[in-house]
Design a protein around this motif. Sequence first.
Motif, short mmCIF file in Angstrom:
data_model
loop_
_atom_site.label_atom_id
_atom_site.label_comp_id
_atom_site.label_asym_id
_atom_site.label_seq_id
_atom_site.Cartn_x
_atom_site.Cartn_y
_atom_site.Cartn_z
N LEU A 1 1.47 -3.41 1.08
CA LEU A 1 0.98 -2.95 2.38
C LEU A 1 2.08 -3.03 3.44
CD1 LEU A 1 -1.14 -1.98 4.37
CD2 LEU A 1 -1.97 -4.35 4.51
N CYS A 2 2.76 -4.16 3.51
CA CYS A 2 3.84 -4.30 4.50
C CYS A 2 4.94 -3.29 4.25
CB CYS A 2 4.40 -5.72 4.47
SG CYS A 2 3.27 -6.95 5.15
N ALA B 1 3.69 0.22 5.30
CA ALA B 1 3.63 0.34 6.77
C ALA B 1 5.04 0.47 7.34
CB ALA B 1 2.90 -0.85 7.37
N LEU B 2 5.96 -0.31 6.83
CA LEU B 2 7.35 -0.22 7.28
C LEU B 2 7.94 1.15 6.97
CD1 LEU B 2 9.83 -1.63 8.50
CD2 LEU B 2 10.38 -2.41 6.19
N ALA B 3 7.66 1.68 5.81
CA ALA B 3 8.17 3.01 5.44
C ALA B 3 7.60 4.09 6.35
CB ALA B 3 7.85 3.31 3.98
N GLN B 4 6.34 3.94 6.75
CA GLN B 4 5.73 4.91 7.68
C GLN B 4 6.43 4.84 9.04
OE1 GLN B 4 3.42 7.28 7.04
NE2 GLN B 4 3.42 6.63 4.91
N ARG B 5 6.72 3.63 9.49
CA ARG B 5 7.43 3.47 10.78
C ARG B 5 8.84 4.06 10.69
NH1 ARG B 5 6.77 -2.27 13.46
NH2 ARG B 5 7.45 -1.03 15.23
N HIS B 6 9.49 3.83 9.56
CA HIS B 6 10.83 4.38 9.37
C HIS B 6 10.79 5.90 9.39
CE1 HIS B 6 14.41 5.37 6.67
NE2 HIS B 6 14.90 5.00 7.83
N LEU B 7 9.82 6.49 8.73
CA LEU B 7 9.68 7.95 8.73
C LEU B 7 9.46 8.48 10.14
CD1 LEU B 7 9.40 10.68 7.34
CD2 LEU B 7 6.98 10.11 6.90
N LEU C 1 6.23 7.36 -1.63
CA LEU C 1 6.24 6.47 -2.79
C LEU C 1 5.53 5.15 -2.49
CD1 LEU C 1 7.12 5.68 -5.66
CD2 LEU C 1 9.25 4.88 -4.65
N THR C 2 5.86 4.53 -1.37
CA THR C 2 5.24 3.23 -1.05
C THR C 2 3.75 3.38 -0.77
OG1 THR C 2 5.94 3.40 1.26
CG2 THR C 2 7.39 2.19 -0.24
N ALA C 3 3.34 4.50 -0.17
CA ALA C 3 1.91 4.75 0.06
C ALA C 3 1.18 4.90 -1.28
CB ALA C 3 1.72 5.99 0.92
N GLN C 4 1.79 5.63 -2.20
CA GLN C 4 1.17 5.80 -3.52
C GLN C 4 1.07 4.48 -4.26
OE1 GLN C 4 3.09 8.89 -5.80
NE2 GLN C 4 2.79 10.40 -4.18
N LEU C 5 2.09 3.65 -4.16
CA LEU C 5 2.05 2.35 -4.84
C LEU C 5 0.93 1.46 -4.29
CD1 LEU C 5 5.87 1.63 -5.20
CD2 LEU C 5 4.25 2.23 -7.03
N LEU C 6 0.76 1.47 -2.96
CA LEU C 6 -0.34 0.70 -2.36
C LEU C 6 -1.69 1.26 -2.80
CD1 LEU C 6 -1.53 -1.39 -0.37
CD2 LEU C 6 -1.34 0.39 1.40
N TRP C 7 -1.84 2.55 -2.72
CA TRP C 7 -3.09 3.22 -3.08
C TRP C 7 -3.46 2.95 -4.54
CZ3 TRP C 7 -3.51 8.50 -5.39
CH2 TRP C 7 -4.82 8.99 -5.39
N ALA D 1 -3.18 -0.82 7.30
CA ALA D 1 -2.29 -1.56 8.19
C ALA D 1 -3.02 -2.00 9.46
CB ALA D 1 -1.05 -0.72 8.53
N GLU D 2 -3.78 -1.08 10.02
CA GLU D 2 -4.54 -1.43 11.23
C GLU D 2 -5.58 -2.50 10.94
OE1 GLU D 2 -5.95 2.36 12.65
OE2 GLU D 2 -3.99 2.87 13.50
N ALA D 3 -6.24 -2.43 9.79
CA ALA D 3 -7.22 -3.44 9.43
C ALA D 3 -6.58 -4.81 9.22
CB ALA D 3 -7.98 -3.01 8.17
N ALA D 4 -5.31 -4.80 8.83
CA ALA D 4 -4.58 -6.06 8.61
C ALA D 4 -3.86 -6.53 9.86
CB ALA D 4 -3.58 -5.89 7.48
N GLY D 5 -3.96 -5.78 10.95
CA GLY D 5 -3.31 -6.16 12.19
C GLY D 5 -1.84 -5.79 12.26
#
Length: 100
Positions: free
Chosen positions: A24-25, A28-34, A53-59, A92-96
């Motif tokens: 998750l972290c 979220a970091l990859a989304q911010r980087h994008l 890739l990181t979103a797919q791995l989390l999902w 990410a929002e649910a985790a703060g």
Amino acid sequence: MCDDLRVSDAAGTTTVEQEREYRLCRAALAQRHLAAAADTGSDPEEARRDAELTAQLLWKHDTLHGGHRGPLPASHPTWNVSNLDRYVRQEAEAAGLNPY
């Protein structure tokens, strides 16, 4: 966090929750980087691939283990490979965390 996870892996004590927190972290970091790629001089295509890739791995992790904190679980038909950035944002929002 990555080093802690490696140590846990080596000791055989990594939990599903630890793995999820890392994924998750990282997503979220990859989304911010994008979102900031153009402003920071990063390669937008590389940032996009990493975010996907990181979103797919989390999902996939959440689908396999039933993990989620947001209102829609990973197995919900809303989620597919074309909108996983929204899944990352929800979790990410649910985790703060702030994914953007």
